[in-house]
Design a protein around this motif. Structure first.
Motif, PDB file in Angstrom:
ATOM      1  N   TYR A   9      55.213  27.016  31.655  1.00  0.00           N
ATOM      2  CA  TYR A   9      54.766  26.416  30.398  1.00  0.00           C
ATOM      3  C   TYR A   9      55.880  26.470  29.356  1.00  0.00           C
ATOM      4  O   TYR A   9      56.210  25.470  28.727  1.00  0.00           O
ATOM      5  CB  TYR A   9      53.520  27.152  29.909  1.00  0.00           C
ATOM      6  N   TRP A  10      56.477  27.647  29.173  1.00  0.00           N
ATOM      7  CA  TRP A  10      57.508  27.783  28.148  1.00  0.00           C
ATOM      8  C   TRP A  10      58.789  27.051  28.529  1.00  0.00           C
ATOM      9  O   TRP A  10      59.502  26.553  27.657  1.00  0.00           O
ATOM     10  CB  TRP A  10      57.776  29.253  27.850  1.00  0.00           C
ATOM     11  N   ARG A  11      59.098  26.981  29.802  1.00  0.00           N
ATOM     12  CA  ARG A  11      60.272  26.219  30.247  1.00  0.00           C
ATOM     13  C   ARG A  11      60.094  24.742  29.909  1.00  0.00           C
ATOM     14  O   ARG A  11      61.008  24.093  29.389  1.00  0.00           O
ATOM     15  CB  ARG A  11      60.479  26.420  31.755  1.00  0.00           C
ATOM     16  N   LYS A  12      58.911  24.215  30.176  1.00  0.00           N
ATOM     17  CA  LYS A  12      58.635  22.807  29.856  1.00  0.00           C
ATOM     18  C   LYS A  12      58.583  22.583  28.349  1.00  0.00           C
ATOM     19  O   LYS A  12      59.057  21.559  27.855  1.00  0.00           O
ATOM     20  CB  LYS A  12      57.336  22.370  30.521  1.00  0.00           C
ATOM     21  N   ASN A  13      58.039  23.538  27.620  1.00  0.00           N
ATOM     22  CA  ASN A  13      57.975  23.441  26.168  1.00  0.00           C
ATOM     23  C   ASN A  13      59.384  23.407  25.571  1.00  0.00           C
ATOM     24  O   ASN A  13      59.697  22.542  24.745  1.00  0.00           O
ATOM     25  CB  ASN A  13      57.191  24.625  25.612  1.00  0.00           C
ATOM     26  N   THR A  14      60.243  24.319  25.970  1.00  0.00           N
ATOM     27  CA  THR A  14      61.598  24.343  25.421  1.00  0.00           C
ATOM     28  C   THR A  14      62.412  23.137  25.877  1.00  0.00           C
ATOM     29  O   THR A  14      63.258  22.650  25.116  1.00  0.00           O
ATOM     30  CB  THR A  14      62.325  25.647  25.787  1.00  0.00           C
ATOM     31  N   ALA A  15      62.167  22.631  27.079  1.00  0.00           N
ATOM     32  CA  ALA A  15      62.865  21.418  27.531  1.00  0.00           C
ATOM     33  C   ALA A  15      62.452  20.223  26.675  1.00  0.00           C
ATOM     34  O   ALA A  15      63.298  19.400  26.297  1.00  0.00           O
ATOM     35  CB  ALA A  15      62.566  21.152  29.001  1.00  0.00           C
ATOM     36  N   LEU A  16      61.179  20.128  26.354  1.00  0.00           N
ATOM     37  CA  LEU A  16      60.697  19.050  25.499  1.00  0.00           C
ATOM     38  C   LEU A  16      61.339  19.141  24.114  1.00  0.00           C
ATOM     39  O   LEU A  16      61.837  18.141  23.577  1.00  0.00           O
ATOM     40  CB  LEU A  16      59.171  19.093  25.373  1.00  0.00           C
ATOM     41  N   ILE A  17      61.358  20.327  23.540  1.00  0.00           N
ATOM     42  CA  ILE A  17      61.972  20.526  22.225  1.00  0.00           C
ATOM     43  C   ILE A  17      63.452  20.167  22.279  1.00  0.00           C
ATOM     44  O   ILE A  17      63.962  19.463  21.402  1.00  0.00           O
ATOM     45  CB  ILE A  17      61.770  21.975  21.742  1.00  0.00           C
ATOM     46  N   ARG A  18      64.155  20.628  23.303  1.00  0.00           N
ATOM     47  CA  ARG A  18      65.582  20.326  23.445  1.00  0.00           C
ATOM     48  C   ARG A  18      65.821  18.821  23.518  1.00  0.00           C
ATOM     49  O   ARG A  18      66.686  18.292  22.820  1.00  0.00           O
ATOM     50  CB  ARG A  18      66.143  21.006  24.697  1.00  0.00           C
ATOM     51  N   ASN A  19      65.045  18.126  24.342  1.00  0.00           N
ATOM     52  CA  ASN A  19      65.240  16.689  24.508  1.00  0.00           C
ATOM     53  C   ASN A  19      64.952  15.922  23.226  1.00  0.00           C
ATOM     54  O   ASN A  19      65.694  14.993  22.873  1.00  0.00           O
ATOM     55  CB  ASN A  19      64.378  16.171  25.656  1.00  0.00           C
ATOM     56  N   LEU A  20      63.913  16.319  22.511  1.00  0.00           N
ATOM     57  CA  LEU A  20      63.602  15.643  21.253  1.00  0.00           C
ATOM     58  C   LEU A  20      64.658  15.937  20.191  1.00  0.00           C
ATOM     59  O   LEU A  20      65.007  15.055  19.400  1.00  0.00           O
ATOM     60  CB  LEU A  20      62.209  16.044  20.763  1.00  0.00           C
ATOM     61  N   LEU A  21      65.196  17.140  20.171  1.00  0.00           N
ATOM     62  CA  LEU A  21      66.271  17.464  19.234  1.00  0.00           C
ATOM     63  C   LEU A  21      67.549  16.689  19.555  1.00  0.00           C
ATOM     64  O   LEU A  21      68.283  16.294  18.642  1.00  0.00           O
ATOM     65  CB  LEU A  21      66.552  18.966  19.224  1.00  0.00           C
ATOM     66  N   ILE A  22      67.810  16.459  20.823  1.00  0.00           N
ATOM     67  CA  ILE A  22      68.971  15.651  21.215  1.00  0.00           C
ATOM     68  C   ILE A  22      68.816  14.223  20.702  1.00  0.00           C
ATOM     69  O   ILE A  22      69.749  13.658  20.130  1.00  0.00           O
ATOM     70  CB  ILE A  22      69.177  15.688  22.739  1.00  0.00           C
TER      71      ILE A  22
END
Length: 84
Positions: A9-22
């Motif tokens: 869950y947290w891996r997917k959450n942080t990946a989503l945040i990273r991609n949106l920040l990019i």
């Protein structure tokens, strides 16, 4: 929730945040600042596109990213059975 499910869950959450920040960084820095002169050669609603991106476009994209994040996190919460 077990430990592996929580990590996923947290891996997917942080990946989503990273991609949106990019995406946000590319729009706000690249399109609104670094490439503004080249984009000004394109007209958008009667204004130079680079100017429009710096004034309105980056804000519109940012609001869209907020809605995308909320929608994707709702799906992720449901998938991992996270209760509010």
């Amino acid at each position: 929730m077990n430990k592996n499910n929580l990590r996923s869950y947290w891996r997917k959450n942080t990946a989503l945040i990273r991609n949106l920040l990019i995406v946000w960084g590319i729009v706000s820095l690249l399109l609104s600042i670094l490439l503004v002169e080249q984009l000004n050669n394109i007209s958008f609603f009667g204004l130079p596109f680079g100017f429009w991106m710096a004034q309105q476009g980056s804000i519109v994209i940012f609001v869209m990213l907020i809605f995308i994040y909320a929608f994707q996190m709702d799906k992720l919460d449901r998938k991992h059975n996270i209760r509010r």
